[in-house]
Structures are given as structure tokens and as C-alpha cells.
Design an enzyme around this catalytic site. Structure first.
Site, PDB file in Angstrom:
ATOM      1  N   ASP A 148      -8.413   0.737   1.430  1.00 54.16           N
ATOM      2  CA  ASP A 148      -7.146   1.342   1.012  1.00 54.16           C
ATOM      3  C   ASP A 148      -6.996   1.087  -0.486  1.00 54.16           C
ATOM      4  O   ASP A 148      -7.732   0.272  -1.065  1.00 54.16           O
ATOM      5  CB  ASP A 148      -5.970   0.686   1.775  1.00 54.16           C
ATOM      6  N   SER A 149      -6.020   1.741  -1.094  1.00 49.43           N
ATOM      7  CA  SER A 149      -5.722   1.481  -2.504  1.00 49.43           C
ATOM      8  C   SER A 149      -5.287   0.028  -2.694  1.00 49.43           C
ATOM      9  O   SER A 149      -5.291  -0.462  -3.818  1.00 49.43           O
ATOM     10  CB  SER A 149      -4.593   2.396  -2.964  1.00 49.43           C
ATOM     11  N   GLU A 170       2.955  -3.988  -2.650  1.00 55.43           N
ATOM     12  CA  GLU A 170       1.786  -4.730  -3.145  1.00 55.43           C
ATOM     13  C   GLU A 170       2.149  -6.155  -3.607  1.00 55.43           C
ATOM     14  O   GLU A 170       1.299  -7.034  -3.617  1.00 55.43           O
ATOM     15  CB  GLU A 170       1.132  -4.000  -4.328  1.00 55.43           C
ATOM     16  N   HIS A 208       0.986   1.692   3.617  1.00 52.15           N
ATOM     17  CA  HIS A 208       1.773   0.538   3.166  1.00 52.15           C
ATOM     18  C   HIS A 208       3.115   0.442   3.921  1.00 52.15           C
ATOM     19  O   HIS A 208       3.650  -0.649   4.113  1.00 52.15           O
ATOM     20  CB  HIS A 208       2.100   0.653   1.668  1.00 52.15           C
ATOM     21  N   CYS A 251      -5.971   5.050   4.215  1.00 54.30           N
ATOM     22  CA  CYS A 251      -5.064   5.451   3.149  1.00 54.30           C
ATOM     23  C   CYS A 251      -4.864   6.956   3.252  1.00 54.30           C
ATOM     24  O   CYS A 251      -5.835   7.710   3.191  1.00 54.30           O
ATOM     25  CB  CYS A 251      -5.710   5.077   1.809  1.00 54.30           C
ATOM     26  N   CYS A 265       2.256   6.765   4.744  1.00 52.82           N
ATOM     27  CA  CYS A 265       1.494   5.922   3.813  1.00 52.82           C
ATOM     28  C   CYS A 265       1.274   4.616   4.549  1.00 52.82           C
ATOM     29  O   CYS A 265       2.213   4.082   5.164  1.00 52.82           O
ATOM     30  CB  CYS A 265       2.289   5.679   2.531  1.00 52.82           C
TER      31      CYS A 265
HETATM   32  N1  DGL Z   1      -1.600   3.237   1.308  1.00 55.98           N
HETATM   33  C1  DGL Z   1      -1.751   4.489   0.680  1.00 55.98           C
HETATM   34  C2  DGL Z   1      -1.497   5.675   1.576  1.00 55.98           C
HETATM   35  O1  DGL Z   1      -1.627   5.560   2.776  1.00 55.98           O
HETATM   36  C3  DGL Z   1      -1.365   4.766  -0.705  1.00 55.98           C
HETATM   37  C4  DGL Z   1      -0.485   3.934  -1.513  1.00 55.98           C
HETATM   38  C5  DGL Z   1      -0.756   4.174  -2.955  1.00 55.98           C
HETATM   39  O2  DGL Z   1      -1.716   3.595  -3.445  1.00 55.98           O
HETATM   40  O3  DGL Z   1      -0.045   4.977  -3.582  1.00 55.98           O
HETATM   41  O4  DGL Z   1      -1.191   6.741   1.118  1.00 55.98           O
END
Ligand code: DGL
Length: 285
Positions: free
Chosen positions: A27-28, A169, A203, A90, A201
Site C-alpha cells: 500500500d502507499s 499515517e 486507510h 490500495c 481507501c
Molecule cells: N490506502 C490507499 C487507498 O486505498 C491510498 C491512500 C493514499 O496514499 O492516498 O486508496
């Protein structure tokens, strides 16, 4: 590079779920840990490799090319560590790069993640739905296609959440700043009278309780981690029994790497998932 393992333990392993495999997840940043958690409970025997590209997060406000290059770099690294399956945990990287990864490595099974529009339409009573995601995901071609295919006749409110992944984060899930962002992004959904909200997302599941509080108990929240884990189980079931990348029997361990601060990743993985695992630095090349 080798990073100490942490045993999964506890879960009951039957059938394909008991089969070993090496699964790479990225993931990011920290959000993909919500997907890792679901995969771990479905495949307790699998060795899980997790990369958090926190040094380049958030992806949701970056370009196609940038996310594509990062995804390719990470995927190559995961394969060098023995990954037989890669899960792009992600939504943003899936929208930007999953197609490219599948073309680049046609033999590698790659699982992507997309906002749960289909289950939301199936479960909503009033057909008023909100989708919370990064600006990139909501503007992507892939998401437009998803809406056309599965949006049906529903009234769907698209709510970009710039800054939310960045705040998550930090690792502190109950901060005043997070509460304020969640309140702000929930308001348009409340105004539209949605009865279902999609966390688009990876996150966002970590702040699902804050969204539930802001949206009210009557709103159903949809997260796709379980569906992604089930798809991963299907791909693992189809893997050849003796994959060439497999160097030994799987032990159900988890290894972690970060492109930012490995200690922060290890600490958050412990706090959020109960993992007792150190993390390594993701190599630059
Ligand atoms: N966790 C990521 C997603 O599912 C992206 C969050 C990000 O880096 O902007 O889209």
C-alpha cells in the site's frame, strides 16, 4: 534483507486456508494493514510480506506515472522476496497500476482492491450511497467503469477525502485533527440522506468507528478487506503446489518493510494488528 518473523497462530486452518504460500501485500502506507489483517485470518499458514510505501504517501494526490513506477518497484521487490501472489492493498494504486502490473508480469497472480460499490447497491434500502475515497480513485477511469457497471439506479455521492490518509499515517487514531476531517467528509453524506457509506481507501477502516459516530448508527459502512481476502484465497488455491519461488515450508509469519520509518511501521502494526514483528527499510533500487 531478512526481517524476523512473527507467527500468526490462533486461526483455524482447513482446506485451502491451510495451504502455505508466500503473499506480497503493499500500500502507499499503513492502510493496507487492514487488508493484511483479513488475509491473515483467512490464510493463517501463509507467509505474508508487507510493504508500506509511507515515504511516498499519500498516493491519492499523485500522478498516474508516479504511482505506476512505485507499484512496479515494490512488486519487483516482493517477487525478489519470494511472493507468489501480490495483493495491491490500495484502491488508488489499483486504479493507477494494476493493469500495468498484470501486463508486466503475466504469470503473477495480482489481486486489486476497489471501492465496494456493488455490495453497497445490493445492501442499501434507500439507494442513497456515499463513497469516501482519495481524489485519484474517484477521478480514475477504473472507478468510472465500476460506477457504470455496478452503480445501478442509486444516487451516489462521491466524497474525496484529501488529507485523511496522511493524517491516519501518523498512527494516532483518535486525534482531534482526524475527528475533524471525518466530521467534515461525513457531512455531505448526511445531507444527502445516505444509508450506506463505502470506505474506498484501505486507510479508512482504521477510522471506521469515527465515521460510524459521525454518520450515525443507521448508516451501514462497507469495507472490502474481507472480499479481497476471499479472492486471495481463491488465487492461492490455484497456485502450483511447488512454486519455484518457494524456498521452504510456509510458517505463517509476517515480514514488514517501509520506505519511511520502519520502527513506526512496526509500532503501528503492533498497536493495530497485534503483530510483534520488526520492520526493515525498503531498498531504494
Ligand atoms: N490506502 C490507499 C487507498 O486505498 C491510498 C491512500 C493514499 O496514499 O492516498 O486508496
Amino acid at each position: 534483507m531478512s526481517v524476523p518473523h512473527s507467527g500468526a497462530g490462533g486461526a483455524d486452518a482447513t482446506g485451502a486456508e491451510g495451504r502455505g504460500a508466500v503473499i506480497g501485500v503493499f500500500d502507499s502506507g499503513l492502510g493496507g494493514l487492514s487488508v493484511l489483517r483479513a488475509i491473515r485470518s483467512h490464510l493463517p499458514q501463509a507467509d505474508l510480506l508487507y510493504v508500506a510505501d509511507s515515504g511516498h504517501a499519500p498516493y491519492g494526490e499523485k500522478s498516474d506515472e508516479f504511482i505506476g513506477e512505485r507499484s512496479e518497484h515494490i512488486c519487483r521487490f516482493l517477487m525478489s522476496q519470494g511472493a507468489e501472489v501480490v495483493v495491491v492493498a490500495c484502491n488508488t494504486a489499483t486504479a493507477a497500476a494494476v493493469h500495468h502490473l498484470r501486463q508486466r508480469w503475466p504469470e503473477l497472480p495480482v489481486v486489486g482492491v476497489e471501492p465496494g460499490v456493488k455490495p453497497a447497491v445490493a445492501q442499501s434500502h434507500n439507494q442513497r450511497i456515499g463513497v469516501l475515497a482519495t481524489p485519484f480513485t474517484l477521478q480514475s477511469e477504473k472507478f468510472r467503469t465500476l460506477l457504470e457497471r455496478h452503480g445501478g439506479q442509486a444516487h451516489i455521492v462521491l466524497q474525496p477525502c484529501p488529507g485523511l490518509a496522511r493524517e491516519i499515517e501518523q498512527g494516532e487514531l483518535d486525534s482531534a485533527a482526524l475527528r475533524e476531517l471525518v466530521r467534515q467528509f461525513s457531512q455531505p453524506l448526511t445531507d444527502a440522506g445516505v444509508d450506506t457509506a463505502v470506505l474506498g481507501c484501505t486507510h479508512y477502516p482504521f477510522v471506521a468507528p469515527l465515521f460510524q459516530q459521525a454518520l450515525g448508527d443507521g448508516v451501514r459502512i462497507i469495507d472490502t478487506a474481507e472480499a479481497v481476502a476471499r479472492q486471495t484465497v481463491r488465487l492461492v488455491r490455484d497456485l502450483p503446489a511447488n512454486h519455484p519461488a518457494r524456498t521452504g515450508a510456509s510458517t505463517g509469519g509476517v515480514r514488514l518493510w517501509s520506505s519511511a520509518d520502519p520502527a513506526h511501521l512496526a509500532q503501528v502494526a503492533h498497536a493495530w494488528l497485534g503483530l510483534k514483528t520488526q520492520a526493515g527499510a525498503l531498498p531504494k533500487e
